[in-house]
Design an enzyme around this catalytic site. Structure first.
Site, PDB file in Angstrom:
ATOM      1  N   ILE A 256       0.826  -1.199   0.000  1.00 51.56           N
ATOM      2  CA  ILE A 256       0.000   0.000   0.000  1.00 51.56           C
ATOM      3  C   ILE A 256       0.868   1.260   0.000  1.00 51.56           C
ATOM      4  CG2 ILE A 256      -1.640   1.337   1.382  1.00 51.56           C
ATOM      5  CD1 ILE A 256      -2.660  -1.358   2.506  1.00 51.56           C
ATOM      6  N   SER A 257       0.571   2.192  -0.891  1.00 45.43           N
ATOM      7  CA  SER A 257       1.153   3.531  -0.883  1.00 45.43           C
ATOM      8  C   SER A 257       2.684   3.476  -0.764  1.00 45.43           C
ATOM      9  CB  SER A 257       0.523   4.351   0.249  1.00 45.43           C
ATOM     10  OG  SER A 257       0.835   5.712   0.139  1.00 45.43           O
ATOM     11  N   ALA A 258       3.266   4.098   0.265  1.00 51.67           N
ATOM     12  CA  ALA A 258       4.723   4.112   0.419  1.00 51.67           C
ATOM     13  C   ALA A 258       5.295   2.733   0.725  1.00 51.67           C
ATOM     14  CB  ALA A 258       5.127   5.096   1.517  1.00 51.67           C
TER      15      ALA A 258
ATOM     16  N   GLY B 126       4.737   0.362  -1.292  1.00 49.40           N
ATOM     17  CA  GLY B 126       4.876  -0.237  -2.611  1.00 49.40           C
ATOM     18  C   GLY B 126       6.273  -0.752  -2.923  1.00 49.40           C
TER      19      GLY B 126
END
Length: 295
Positions: A95-97, A99
């Site tokens: 998820i998000s950072a 990744g």
């Protein structure tokens, strides 16, 4: 369902992790300012027969910052955590950072990874020193000041949750607030309030600012497992170049742009779309199904 939270110490450093649910295991890499107590998207996964293992990434929660020396070092510890738990194969969800952590792990430990799901994920150079957001983050979320930042947000959050939601909205969406209103769910303000109450940056976000920019196209190309990429058309946090680049370079990927109002694709009226795509993908690429085929 009860969430078990524990720590594992290896070579004098500690990795914190949580386990919740029963069934095929998902190794989840949370986003920035989060930890092993993350909640977005969990209920649907648990209700559909999956268990979720969430390590607090380096510098977050009780996980030692030393594990964040590099994505390679961190991935070695994630592997050792799975070995400790006697888990041979997982679905990876990033998820998000988180990744880059998911991409690196899938690319370099393919024997452990059944599938990769990228949700609102960073996949290339993101915030750099020339960006206004980077400069602000270096002040607001510095390890020496982040607890005061989150304390202030928490206090305002408690008194004026609707106001805080509106103030934070531009950081999540490139829509104007009035344009997004018909995409909101009545529970979104409460969900944002709960998110703000559980978030802390520790030293983790500073580590993220360095490491998210070290992921390469070579690592994307090295991912060979089935990959699902989900991203809002209106994401104001992670530009659309990120999912597009991942789809271009991961040969086994499928990309879906969602109608979610912004970065938090688990909120809003279209959250069910993200849930369905994720569950269908995981079930179609079941670990148990693969074992049966191979036997």
């Amino acid at each position: 369902m009860e969430r078990k939270i524990a720590t594992l110490t290896i070579d004098h450093v500690t990795i914190e992790y949580s386990i919740i649910g029963e069934g095929e295991p998902i190794l989840l890499f949370h986003g920035g300012h989060s930890n092993c107590r993350e909640e977005f998207g969990y209920n649907t996964l648990i209700e559909n027969g999956f268990s979720i293992i969430t390590p607090s990434r380096p510098g977050y929660g009780k996980t030692s910052k030393e594990i964040g020396e590099s994505l390679a070092t961190a991935s070695e510890y994630y592997k050792r955590l799975l070995d400790y738990l006697a888990i041979k194969k997982v679905h990876v969800l990033a998820i998000s950072a988180g990744g880059p952590s998911g991409i690196y792990f899938a690319a370099n430990y393919p024997e452990y990874v059944q599938t990769l799901t990228l949700q609102s994920a960073v996949t290339k150079e993101w915030l750099t020193p020339k960006d206004t957001e980077y400069k602000a983050a270096k002040v607001l979320f510095h390890p020496n000041t982040e607890k005061y930042t989150w304390k202030m947000i928490g206090s305002m959050n408690k008194l004026f949750p609707g106001f805080i939601f509106r103030q934070m909205f531009p950081s999540f969406s490139n829509l104007k607030f009035r344009e997004a209103k018909d995409k909101f769910n009545e529970t979104d303000i409460e969900e944002i309030k709960n998110m703000n109450n559980r978030q802390r940056s520790g030293t983790g976000f500073f580590i993220d600012l360095q490491q998210v920019n070290t992921i390469t196209t070579e690592e994307l190309q090295a991912v060979r497992c089935p990959t699902l990429i989900l991203h809002s058309k209106y994401d104001g946090s992670v530009p659309l170049e990120h999912p597009s680049l991942a789809h271009e370079h991961i040969p086994t990927s499928e990309l879906h742009f969602l109608e979610a109002w912004g970065h938090l694709i688990w909120l809003g009226k279209s959250a069910s779309e993200a849930d369905k795509l994720t569950i269908d993908f995981l079930q179609q690429n079941s670990i148990v199904k693969q074992i049966r085929i191979e036997s």
